[in-house]
Write a protein that holds these residues in place. Sequence first.
Motif, PDB file in Angstrom:
ATOM      1  N   LEU A   1      -7.049   3.963  -6.018  1.00 54.41           N
ATOM      2  CA  LEU A   1      -6.495   4.433  -6.603  1.00 54.41           C
ATOM      3  C   LEU A   1      -6.863   5.288  -8.187  1.00 54.41           C
ATOM      4  N   PRO A   2      -7.946   5.979  -9.222  1.00 58.81           N
ATOM      5  CA  PRO A   2      -8.470   5.829 -10.463  1.00 58.81           C
ATOM      6  C   PRO A   2      -7.235   5.591 -11.643  1.00 58.81           C
ATOM      7  N   ARG A   3      -6.192   6.555 -11.973  1.00 54.96           N
ATOM      8  CA  ARG A   3      -4.717   6.261 -12.617  1.00 54.96           C
ATOM      9  C   ARG A   3      -4.130   6.297 -12.125  1.00 54.96           C
ATOM     10  N   THR A   4      -3.608   5.653 -11.475  1.00 57.33           N
ATOM     11  CA  THR A   4      -1.648   4.613 -11.171  1.00 57.33           C
ATOM     12  C   THR A   4      -2.293   3.287 -11.494  1.00 57.33           C
ATOM     13  N   HIS A   5      -0.793   2.604 -11.402  1.00 57.49           N
ATOM     14  CA  HIS A   5      -0.902   1.414 -12.516  1.00 57.49           C
ATOM     15  C   HIS A   5      -1.194   0.818 -11.897  1.00 57.49           C
ATOM     16  N   GLY A   6      -1.238   0.364 -10.605  1.00 59.95           N
ATOM     17  CA  GLY A   6      -1.566  -0.392  -9.295  1.00 59.95           C
ATOM     18  C   GLY A   6      -1.767   0.138  -8.003  1.00 59.95           C
ATOM     19  N   SER A   7      -2.837   0.408  -6.633  1.00 58.99           N
ATOM     20  CA  SER A   7      -3.092   0.666  -5.653  1.00 58.99           C
ATOM     21  C   SER A   7      -3.486  -0.069  -4.583  1.00 58.99           C
ATOM     22  N   SER A   8      -2.798   0.023  -3.480  1.00 55.67           N
ATOM     23  CA  SER A   8      -3.820  -0.583  -2.481  1.00 55.67           C
ATOM     24  C   SER A   8      -3.596  -0.268  -1.136  1.00 55.67           C
ATOM     25  N   ILE A   9      -4.670  -0.428  -0.093  1.00 53.96           N
ATOM     26  CA  ILE A   9      -3.961   0.604   1.468  1.00 53.96           C
ATOM     27  C   ILE A   9      -4.663  -1.267   2.374  1.00 53.96           C
ATOM     28  N   PHE A  10      -3.445  -1.253   2.439  1.00 51.56           N
ATOM     29  CA  PHE A  10      -3.126  -2.562   3.650  1.00 51.56           C
ATOM     30  C   PHE A  10      -2.945  -1.630   5.105  1.00 51.56           C
ATOM     31  N   SER A  11      -4.559  -2.881   6.011  1.00 50.26           N
ATOM     32  CA  SER A  11      -4.012  -1.243   7.097  1.00 50.26           C
ATOM     33  C   SER A  11      -4.080  -3.444   7.995  1.00 50.26           C
ATOM     34  N   ARG A  12      -3.326  -3.350   9.209  1.00 53.07           N
ATOM     35  CA  ARG A  12      -4.006  -4.040  10.643  1.00 53.07           C
ATOM     36  C   ARG A  12      -3.465  -3.518  11.643  1.00 53.07           C
TER      37      ARG A  12
END
Length: 719
Positions: free
Chosen positions: A334-345
């Motif tokens: 995500l461009p404007r968040t301070h940090g972001s991730s997607i974790f898929s299992r």
Amino acid sequence: MAVTKVEMEINGRKLILETGHLAKQADGAVLVTYGETVVLATVVSADPRPGTDFFPLTVDYREKTSAAGKFPGGFIKREGRPSTKETLTARMIDRPIRPLFPVGYFDEVLIQVMVLSADGQNDPDVLAMIGSSAALAISSVPFEGPIAAVRVGRVNGQFILMPTSADVDQSDLDLLLAGTEEAVNMIEVGARELPETIVLDAIAMGHDVIRSITGMIRDLAVKVGKAKVCRLHNPPEDLVKGVAAFESQLKAAKQIPGKQARGEACEAIRKQVIDQFSAANPATGKPANESMHIAMAFAHLEEKVVRDLILSGTRADGRDYTTVRPLECLVGVLPRTHGSSIFSRGETQALVTTTLGTGDDEQIVDGLGEEYSKKFMLHYNFPPFSTGEVKRIMGPGRREIGHGALAERSLEPVLPSPEQFPYVVRLVSDILESNGSSSMASVCGGTLALLDAGVPLIRPVAGISVGLVSEGTHEVLLTDILGEEDHFGDMDFKVSGTTQGITGIQLDLKIRGLRHDLIVKTFEQARTARLQILEKMLAAIPTHRPQISPFAPRLLTIRINPDKIGKVIGPGGKTIKKIVETTGAKIDIQDDGSVFIAAVGMEAAERAREEVERLTEDVKIGRIYNGRVSSVKDFGAFIEVIPGVDGLCHISELSDKFVKNVNEEVKVGTELRVKVIAIDDQGRIKLSRKQAIRDESPAQTPPAAHTPAPEPAAAPAGH
């Protein structure tokens, strides 16, 4: 009814259970005392509502602020909705007792627990669990207990039973254990990267105490317990046998790949069952079977099919017992968040974002103990679309609060100290897709989002859930359970940690208890899977970003003499307000002299830092100050370099050019940059404007820059 009391000693303090004096109209009521903390637990039951096909157990736990001699915080001076602590404690009471009721028992049961006295040292949550079990044991409710609970801490390498709040503050382990005399049936752990062997030793020690407490509860039940009343509502045997004819169809449906496709096939079979067995009886014209009995018979068959398949070596998605589903780890999404991730299992997916804040963003927690603030929060959301369902959208429920607390507890031990990273950190985990253990996905996604935000974690954390299916002596442990394996299985054992050890555990059981040897095997299976997941996560982002997002606030930390705090604040806050207005920065001053300066943009933060240091530091030779002319003489100007401290800038030092008249060069109130060139034995300060101009000329080497806490640069990929 006379008062009946039983007691025992734990860690030098008496645990007392008594009944017969308070709440005598409840089916069961027990007063629990430990130290000067007193808890009242009550149980009442009622006939089931028509059509109920589940056990409607309700647990309500409340902490009366009067118990600690306090008023409720906020505008309304009355307790309102349950706090996070109250919600989590209610869940902890519910989880170990719910499996210990007969199958088909659908009476409404209400457990209410109130904290009547809180001494600030002995947490009432364990007492609430013990009291609830004791109240059930002496009531007419058919509870197949008792259970008991105990907390175990570890200070300086030594285990402590029922640690005080002061002990917990120093402890590297917070283990809350519940169980019967025979086995453990609930575990909650927060730990600072402790090896599995240490946690296992703590569990064994705690279970020994649980056996003693359950014995005490049995003694109380023998003395005053009521006869149990058990009304079961299981489906007729002929209906169960009739529904069993669909076993082969259901077995084939349960092996279809994909949760949605599998669910649609099973739903089609369920509708066939309803149509066939709810048809009207020709003789009476009424339905042949109650809808609740049909639902129960089908659920029984579904459970049998799933468990039989697992025990025969067939999991719904074709995996073996120890394989983790395919993983996907993305960061900077995500461009404007301070940090972001997607974790898929597999079919479980979490989108996690990090927000960095300042001291103003800390969460203030006001409970029975002293008010405190939290610098780290993790909030978990479980929208209906994550399971393809339509549900009423409300605020966070007990499940969401519980899952968020587990993930928060798992990540908190690896966060850097406030001195190293003074930001307030908030994680939000939004579950976009769910098919098993979304709380552990939140832990993994949370680690990735923190690293993406530039948070220097001690070590990354991953989590995994291990399930259990057992029939007699045949027992199978399942790594990375699916939703239906959780639903129809016997156990959901969540373990999170680093390469070095465990940081969080949560065990939920549907059976009476878990033997110690199975806990040992579960730990090892979870550790193997955890290391595999960590390897995949670190391939996506090996370490934290060297710089934080350009959209995050800049935070500088300096330390001043506590005696000079008043000088920075000024009369009525005048001085600090002026700094804030002129620089645009936020300033937070702690009692120990720590000053946190936050601003959007490093330039504003640096200007505020300089102003604070100017107010609090002693005047130093060679330093350049922003001065203000306080008086003008024929031989020069007196200039205030810090509040209350003047120095003399001789007429010869006012300019590179010849100055004939001081008044022509400066006037009272003029602001100018001056350098301290000397301080004599009497403390008199000599200043030079012309040297300050030379030193700050672009042709000169600039002064060394201040080194702040994490500073931004170009945004990382995805920002």
